[in-house]
Scaffold this motif. Structure first.
Motif, PDB file in Angstrom:
ATOM      1  N   TRP A  99       0.820  -1.214   0.000  1.00  0.00           N
ATOM      2  CA  TRP A  99       0.000   0.000   0.000  1.00  0.00           C
ATOM      3  C   TRP A  99       0.849   1.257   0.000  1.00  0.00           C
ATOM      4  CZ3 TRP A  99       0.124   3.766   3.744  1.00  0.00           C
ATOM      5  CH2 TRP A  99       0.769   3.458   4.942  1.00  0.00           C
ATOM      6  N   ARG A 135      -6.242   0.795   1.545  1.00  0.00           N
ATOM      7  CA  ARG A 135      -6.778   1.206   0.254  1.00  0.00           C
ATOM      8  C   ARG A 135      -8.285   0.979   0.197  1.00  0.00           C
ATOM      9  NH1 ARG A 135      -1.906  -2.109  -2.548  1.00  0.00           N
ATOM     10  NH2 ARG A 135      -2.560  -3.474  -0.852  1.00  0.00           N
ATOM     11  N   GLY A 150      -9.022   4.178  -7.172  1.00  0.00           N
ATOM     12  CA  GLY A 150      -8.209   3.980  -5.980  1.00  0.00           C
ATOM     13  C   GLY A 150      -8.269   5.130  -5.000  1.00  0.00           C
TER      14      GLY A 150
END
Length: 362
Positions: A99, A135, A150
């Motif tokens: 991440w 996320r 995203g």
């Protein structure tokens, strides 16, 4: 002469960041349809090298950024098997699938006044959160929201002086905690507030003055239960579990003194009943710490105290652990009824201590 500290590679928009030896072309020098990023070259900014062999990936950081004035978007050299696309316009090494790499990639292509917020700002600043995938990332902008995958977009006025943490523009400590009220439950909000109070980032009175925001009821309950004397997130969560179970309120991290001698410091101390509950984290696995713990707890027993150590294994089995704590207090004379305490919870039925994916703006 005045000594100067070494240049910080994460200093935003700084002039003393180390220059790339390959004469890299950065975003601010190019004609890109989006505004400049909010982090500096030398940290996570995409570097594109001109060489006789064409464009290649810089070792630190490892990104290729499709810049229209150097290469056309979708050029074949950016579609190799060793690269992946964390977000449109950025290429990263296929093995860097964590991440933090995706966060750096997102930061390269954010608008000029964008700022990380909510759980993303908390994660960057080290504020404790539930152990889930961070996320998608939360980004706040002053005007028009984007449509990049995203990212969960939020819109509100920006602070006059945004804060920089680890090279990223983030919301301030208080605003970050207020934003967490829309995604966290009371227990995790208390753990986050404990850390802010312990570090002196927010004053207690300021924390309790919760404005009308999403999750205001949860935030007010968490502010009333927060304490700067809590030393770890797990300790805060253990204290909240005991509070919900209906146990008496313990004193936090106080010295145990008998006959003028300091025997040790207890995490959760019930002085009236001479009972101590400690959370034993990873540091208690070290050999020297185990020796010190054994000596301290033997001294507790000789002085008439009962000690209960809570390990991570016991923490994951909280109902059984709470029964053990209650039984210890009963043996020492606690006779009040153990009535569970009700606290505000999320009205939408989300799972406690989980951060659900959010796709709509707030």
């Amino acid at each position: 002469t005045t000594r100067r500290s070494p240049p910080n590679p994460l200093r935003p928009n700084g002039t003393d960041t180390p220059a790339c030896p390959h004469k890299c072309v950065t975003k601010t020098q190019g004609r890109h349809p989006e505004s400049a990023p909010n982090i500096s070259c030398g940290s996570v900014r995409s570097l594109i090298h001109r060489s006789f062999d064409g464009l290649h990936v810089c070792a630190q950081p490892r990104y290729i950024w499709e810049m229209a004035f150097l290469i056309e978007p979708g050029a074949p050299r950016t579609r190799t098997a060793r690269l992946r696309i964390p977000t449109n316009g950025v290429r990263a090494e296929i093995n860097d699938d964590d991440w933090w790499t995706d966060l750096q990639a997102i930061a390269l292509v954010l608008p000029e006044h964008a700022i990380f917020s909510h759980t993303t700002a908390a994660r960057i600043a080290g504020i404790p959160l539930p152990e889930v995938d961070p996320r998608p990332f939360h980004v706040t902008v002053p005007h028009h929201r984007g449509r990049r995958n995203g990212i969960v977009w939020h819109q509100r006025p920006m602070p006059d002086e945004p804060e920089y943490v680890r090279g990223f523009r983030v919301t301030g400590p208080l605003q970050t905690w207020l934003d967490l009220g829309s995604v966290l439950d009371v227990d995790d909000l208390v753990a986050a507030a404990d850390l802010l109070l312990r570090r002196g980032l927010v004053a207690p009175d300021t924390l309790k003055a919760v404005p009308p925001v999403r999750g205001a009821n949860l935030l007010r309950s968490a502010a009333a239960l927060a304490s700067p004397r809590s030393w770890s997130p797990r300790e805060s969560l253990l204290r909240m579990a005991m509070h919900r179970h209906g146990l008496p309120e313990p004193a936090l991290n106080v010295e145990i003194i008998e006959d003028g001698i300091v025997l040790g410091t207890g995490d959760l101390v019930f002085d009236e009943f001479h009972c101590i509950v400690d959370y034993d984290g990873d540091t208690h696995r070290e050999w020297q710490q185990r020796i010190q713990d054994t000596q301290t707890r033997n001294a507790y027993g000789q002085a008439g105290w009962i000690h209960l150590g809570v390990t991570s294994h016991m923490f994951d089995r909280m109902p059984r652990t709470l029964i053990s704590i209650e039984s210890m207090l009963r043996r020492r004379g606690w006779s009040d009824p153990c009535t569970p305490r009700e606290l505000p919870s999320r009205k939408d039925g989300r799972v406690t201590r989980a951060i659900p994916p959010r796709t709509r703006a707030s």
